[in-house]
Write a protein that holds these residues in place. Structure first.
Motif, PDB file in Angstrom:
ATOM      1  N   THR A 100       0.849  -1.186   0.000  1.00 15.48           N
ATOM      2  CA  THR A 100       0.000   0.000   0.000  1.00 15.48           C
ATOM      3  C   THR A 100       0.884   1.235   0.000  1.00 15.48           C
ATOM      4  O   THR A 100       2.069   1.154   0.325  1.00 15.48           O
ATOM      5  CB  THR A 100      -0.959   0.023   1.203  1.00 15.48           C
ATOM      6  N   PHE A 101       0.309   2.357  -0.372  1.00 16.11           N
ATOM      7  CA  PHE A 101       1.040   3.619  -0.413  1.00 16.11           C
ATOM      8  C   PHE A 101       0.437   4.645   0.532  1.00 16.11           C
ATOM      9  O   PHE A 101      -0.766   4.636   0.802  1.00 16.11           O
ATOM     10  CB  PHE A 101       1.031   4.210  -1.835  1.00 16.11           C
ATOM     11  N   PHE A 102       1.288   5.539   1.001  1.00 13.64           N
ATOM     12  CA  PHE A 102       0.897   6.707   1.773  1.00 13.64           C
ATOM     13  C   PHE A 102       1.915   7.790   1.442  1.00 13.64           C
ATOM     14  O   PHE A 102       2.771   7.588   0.590  1.00 13.64           O
ATOM     15  CB  PHE A 102       0.815   6.389   3.279  1.00 13.64           C
ATOM     16  N   ALA A 103       1.807   8.958   2.059  1.00  9.73           N
ATOM     17  CA  ALA A 103       2.708  10.059   1.709  1.00  9.73           C
ATOM     18  C   ALA A 103       3.229  10.745   2.965  1.00  9.73           C
ATOM     19  O   ALA A 103       2.560  10.751   4.004  1.00  9.73           O
ATOM     20  CB  ALA A 103       1.991  11.077   0.823  1.00  9.73           C
ATOM     21  N   ASP A 104       4.411  11.342   2.838  1.00 11.42           N
ATOM     22  CA  ASP A 104       4.961  12.127   3.943  1.00 11.42           C
ATOM     23  C   ASP A 104       4.373  13.533   3.880  1.00 11.42           C
ATOM     24  O   ASP A 104       3.549  13.823   2.994  1.00 11.42           O
ATOM     25  CB  ASP A 104       6.498  12.078   3.934  1.00 11.42           C
ATOM     26  N   PRO A 105       4.736  14.438   4.783  1.00 11.38           N
ATOM     27  CA  PRO A 105       4.137  15.776   4.780  1.00 11.38           C
ATOM     28  C   PRO A 105       4.353  16.578   3.493  1.00 11.38           C
ATOM     29  O   PRO A 105       3.596  17.501   3.215  1.00 11.38           O
ATOM     30  CB  PRO A 105       4.810  16.469   5.968  1.00 11.38           C
ATOM     31  N   ASP A 106       5.373  16.230   2.692  1.00  9.95           N
ATOM     32  CA  ASP A 106       5.591  16.916   1.417  1.00  9.95           C
ATOM     33  C   ASP A 106       5.076  16.122   0.229  1.00  9.95           C
ATOM     34  O   ASP A 106       5.439  16.376  -0.913  1.00  9.95           O
ATOM     35  CB  ASP A 106       7.086  17.219   1.235  1.00  9.95           C
ATOM     36  N   ASN A 107       4.231  15.136   0.503  1.00  9.85           N
ATOM     37  CA  ASN A 107       3.607  14.302  -0.511  1.00  9.85           C
ATOM     38  C   ASN A 107       4.600  13.370  -1.211  1.00  9.85           C
ATOM     39  O   ASN A 107       4.352  12.914  -2.318  1.00  9.85           O
ATOM     40  CB  ASN A 107       2.823  15.144  -1.530  1.00  9.85           C
ATOM     41  N   LEU A 108       5.731  13.070  -0.559  1.00 10.81           N
ATOM     42  CA  LEU A 108       6.657  12.067  -1.090  1.00 10.81           C
ATOM     43  C   LEU A 108       5.993  10.710  -0.952  1.00 10.81           C
ATOM     44  O   LEU A 108       5.566  10.342   0.149  1.00 10.81           O
ATOM     45  CB  LEU A 108       7.962  12.090  -0.291  1.00 10.81           C
ATOM     46  N   PRO A 109       5.885   9.954  -2.045  1.00 11.05           N
ATOM     47  CA  PRO A 109       5.222   8.655  -1.956  1.00 11.05           C
ATOM     48  C   PRO A 109       6.059   7.661  -1.153  1.00 11.05           C
ATOM     49  O   PRO A 109       7.248   7.474  -1.405  1.00 11.05           O
ATOM     50  CB  PRO A 109       5.095   8.206  -3.398  1.00 11.05           C
ATOM     51  N   LEU A 110       5.409   7.022  -0.170  1.00 14.80           N
ATOM     52  CA  LEU A 110       6.033   6.000   0.652  1.00 14.80           C
ATOM     53  C   LEU A 110       5.185   4.737   0.529  1.00 14.80           C
ATOM     54  O   LEU A 110       3.968   4.808   0.349  1.00 14.80           O
ATOM     55  CB  LEU A 110       6.097   6.456   2.113  1.00 14.80           C
ATOM     56  N   GLU A 111       5.832   3.583   0.643  1.00 11.30           N
ATOM     57  CA  GLU A 111       5.148   2.321   0.458  1.00 11.30           C
ATOM     58  C   GLU A 111       5.425   1.377   1.623  1.00 11.30           C
ATOM     59  O   GLU A 111       6.519   1.358   2.173  1.00 11.30           O
ATOM     60  CB  GLU A 111       5.634   1.662  -0.840  1.00 11.30           C
TER      61      GLU A 111
END
Length: 128
Positions: A113-124
Motif C-alpha cells: 500500500t502507499f501513503f505520503a509524507d508531509p511533502d507528498n513524497l510517496p512512501l510504500e
C-alpha cells in the motif's frame, strides 16, 4: 561495482518540524544525529531504522517543488518492508495518516500500500 548496500536516502522537506515529527513520531525512526548548519540555514537529521542509518532529512529555505505524481520522472518512492501490511496500515490510519487501500503485487503475490509524507513524497509498505 562492489556495492554492499544502500547507505542512506536524502530527503529535503519544506517544514522541518512537521517532517521530523512524521518520520520520528509517526513512522518510529530513531534519531542518530541532528545539527543546524547556520551558514546554510539548514537542519540535517540522521535517522535510523532498527539501528541502521537510512534517511538524511534536510531543510533548506525555499526548496523548489518537485512533482511526484502522477508517475513523474526520477525517484518514484521509498518502500518499507513490513511483516503484515494490514496491521501496519491500521497503525498509520490511527495516527491520522491517509493510506491507500491494500493491493497485491501481480508478480510476487505480496501485499502493498502507499501513503505520503508531509511533502507528498510517496512512501510504500511492502509485505515480507
Amino acid at each position: 561495482m562492489a556495492f554492499n548496500k544502500v547507505h542512506h536516502i536524502a530527503i529535503i522537506c519544506s517544514d522541518y518540524q512537521k517532517s521530523k515529527h512524521f518520520y520520528v513520531e509517526v513512522l518510529g525512526l530513531e534519531i542518530l544525529n541532528e545539527v543546524y548548519r547556520e551558514e546554510r540555514q539548514s537542519y540535517k537529521l540522521d535517522l535510523a531504522l532498527n539501528g541502521d542509518y537510512i534517511i538524511e532529512l534536510f531543510s533548506f529555505p525555499n526548496p523548489p517543488k518537485r512533482p511526484s505524481r502522477p508517475e513523474a520522472l526520477g525517484l518514484r518512492h521509498l518502500a518499507f518492508e513490513v511483516d503484515n501490511v494490514s496491521i501496519e496500515r491500521q497503525k498509520l490510519i490511527e495516527k491520522g495518516v491517509n493510506v491507500e487501500p491494500i493491493r497485491t503485487d501481480e508478480f510476487t503475490g505480496r501485499k502493498f500500500t502507499f501513503f505520503a509524507d508531509p511533502d507528498n513524497l510517496p512512501l510504500e509498505l511492502y509485505e515480507k
